[in-house]
Design a protein around this motif. Structure first.
Motif, PDB file in Angstrom:
ATOM      1  N   ILE A 183      44.224  39.884  53.529  1.00  0.00           N
ATOM      2  CA  ILE A 183      44.489  39.324  52.058  1.00  0.00           C
ATOM      3  C   ILE A 183      42.946  39.538  51.360  1.00  0.00           C
ATOM      4  O   ILE A 183      42.250  39.076  51.706  1.00  0.00           O
ATOM      5  N   TRP A 184      43.533  40.064  49.968  1.00  0.00           N
ATOM      6  CA  TRP A 184      42.829  39.894  48.758  1.00  0.00           C
ATOM      7  C   TRP A 184      42.533  38.580  47.892  1.00  0.00           C
ATOM      8  O   TRP A 184      43.747  37.958  47.634  1.00  0.00           O
ATOM      9  N   MET A 185      41.566  37.885  48.069  1.00  0.00           N
ATOM     10  CA  MET A 185      42.117  36.608  47.457  1.00  0.00           C
ATOM     11  C   MET A 185      40.561  36.781  45.961  1.00  0.00           C
ATOM     12  O   MET A 185      39.640  37.001  46.419  1.00  0.00           O
ATOM     13  N   TYR A 210      40.515  39.002  31.940  1.00  0.00           N
ATOM     14  CA  TYR A 210      40.836  40.522  32.074  1.00  0.00           C
ATOM     15  C   TYR A 210      40.304  41.638  33.597  1.00  0.00           C
ATOM     16  O   TYR A 210      39.145  41.546  33.368  1.00  0.00           O
ATOM     17  N   ASN A 211      40.918  42.285  34.753  1.00  0.00           N
ATOM     18  CA  ASN A 211      40.581  42.684  35.388  1.00  0.00           C
ATOM     19  C   ASN A 211      40.688  44.256  34.671  1.00  0.00           C
ATOM     20  O   ASN A 211      41.949  44.533  34.890  1.00  0.00           O
ATOM     21  N   PRO A 212      39.669  45.217  34.603  1.00  0.00           N
ATOM     22  CA  PRO A 212      40.106  46.060  34.497  1.00  0.00           C
ATOM     23  C   PRO A 212      40.640  47.209  35.615  1.00  0.00           C
ATOM     24  O   PRO A 212      40.716  48.407  35.164  1.00  0.00           O
ATOM     25  N   ILE A 213      40.804  46.619  36.946  1.00  0.00           N
ATOM     26  CA  ILE A 213      41.309  47.058  38.046  1.00  0.00           C
ATOM     27  C   ILE A 213      42.403  47.649  37.860  1.00  0.00           C
ATOM     28  O   ILE A 213      43.188  48.309  37.975  1.00  0.00           O
ATOM     29  N   THR A 214      43.208  46.152  38.139  1.00  0.00           N
ATOM     30  CA  THR A 214      44.080  46.151  37.952  1.00  0.00           C
ATOM     31  C   THR A 214      44.928  46.192  36.486  1.00  0.00           C
ATOM     32  O   THR A 214      46.235  46.292  36.513  1.00  0.00           O
ATOM     33  N   GLU A 219      43.197  32.767  44.741  1.00  0.00           N
ATOM     34  CA  GLU A 219      43.830  32.564  44.319  1.00  0.00           C
ATOM     35  C   GLU A 219      44.375  34.450  44.991  1.00  0.00           C
ATOM     36  O   GLU A 219      43.681  34.555  45.047  1.00  0.00           O
ATOM     37  N   LYS A 220      45.508  33.857  45.929  1.00  0.00           N
ATOM     38  CA  LYS A 220      45.997  35.126  46.430  1.00  0.00           C
ATOM     39  C   LYS A 220      46.294  36.896  45.551  1.00  0.00           C
ATOM     40  O   LYS A 220      46.190  36.243  44.550  1.00  0.00           O
ATOM     41  N   SER A 221      45.401  37.920  45.756  1.00  0.00           N
ATOM     42  CA  SER A 221      45.698  39.123  44.326  1.00  0.00           C
ATOM     43  C   SER A 221      45.717  40.205  44.944  1.00  0.00           C
ATOM     44  O   SER A 221      45.589  41.108  45.802  1.00  0.00           O
ATOM     45  N   GLU A 222      47.895  39.968  44.995  1.00  0.00           N
ATOM     46  CA  GLU A 222      48.443  41.087  45.598  1.00  0.00           C
ATOM     47  C   GLU A 222      47.918  42.479  44.901  1.00  0.00           C
ATOM     48  O   GLU A 222      47.910  43.531  45.435  1.00  0.00           O
ATOM     49  N   PHE A 223      47.947  42.399  43.336  1.00  0.00           N
ATOM     50  CA  PHE A 223      47.651  43.966  42.809  1.00  0.00           C
ATOM     51  C   PHE A 223      46.270  44.518  42.803  1.00  0.00           C
ATOM     52  O   PHE A 223      46.389  44.859  42.967  1.00  0.00           O
TER      53      PHE A 223
END
Length: 235
Positions: free
Chosen positions: A54-56, A215-219, A62-66
């Motif tokens: 699980i990524w938080m 803004y997340n540069p990874i996802t 919040e959970k981060s599926e991306f």
């Protein structure tokens, strides 16, 4: 993100919002994610083991599926290249509870599916059919003429014993199939990733509200942060 039109991307992300969208502030901050690696053991007549990751997002809690899906794109550094501020207080305890409850919910769903397993139902049907046939055969004896009171009681006692044995057999087979689940935390990892923080103004007629976006540069995705209640201009 800096090399493209950020307002265009933000407007696309907030496409359901009515009114004019404008950027009030843009700055670099440090995003923080927690990876929780759980170990799940299902114990019945056999032991089955699995894991759940699980990524938080600790900024939004919040959970981060991306982020989980895109984790292979993360570039690791032995020393930090950036020293940006963390934009909000972090609540690791609450993040862990959310992650644990998600794993627990998934495990309970899997256990529920086991209970609906066709093989289990066949075994239940087989046991019920066998003992119900014994009951019918035993009940036929009560229809005979001239039975003494003691004999009738003996037949009734045997029927009760058959029902008890059937319930015992059903309980045993269900316990073997249902079992129980044990969940433990195997390890956790904290990730610090530079992200962009945007303060957004949304104006619609006489109402205005502010929204924080990250803004997340990874996802290549936005996450919503705090939202201030709508205010009426001139009030």
């Amino acid at each position: 993100m800096e090399k493209v039109n950020p307002l265009k991307k933000i407007t696309g992300f907030l496409h359901d919002e009515k009114g004019k969208i404008s950027i009030l502030d843009e700055k670099h901050v440090m995003g923080v994610w927690a990876l929780f690696q759980f170990h799940i053991t299902f114990i019945s007549d056999e032991k089955e083991e699995s894991s759940n990751q699980i990524w938080m997002n600790l900024i939004t809690n919040e959970k981060s599926e991306f982020m989980k899906q895109q984790q292979n794109r993360i570039v690791y550094q032995s020393a930090p290249l950036y020293h940006y501020p963390i934009p909000t207080d972090l609540n690791m305890d609450e993040a862990f509870v959310i992650a644990y409850n998600k794993v627990k919910s998934d495990a309970e769903m899997e256990q529920k599916q086991r209970r609906q397993d066709q093989h289990l139902q066949k075994d239940i049907d087989r046991i019920e059919t066998y003992y119900k046939d014994l009951l019918k055969e035993n009940d036929r004896r009560t229809a005979r003429k001239g039975l003494s009171e003691d004999k009738v009681k003996e037949i009734a006692t045997k029927s009760e014993a058959i029902v008890m044995e059937m319930d015992k057999q059903l309980e045993e087979i269900k316990k073997k199939s249902y079992g129980h689940t044990e969940i433990t935390l195997d390890h956790g990892i904290i990730y610090f990733v530079p992200i962009l923080h945007y303060d957004i103004d949304i104006s619609f007629r006489s109402e205005r509200k502010r929204q924080t976006l990250y803004y997340n540069p990874i996802t290549k995705q936005f996450d919503k942060g705090a939202e201030n209640p709508a205010v009426i201009d001139g009030v």
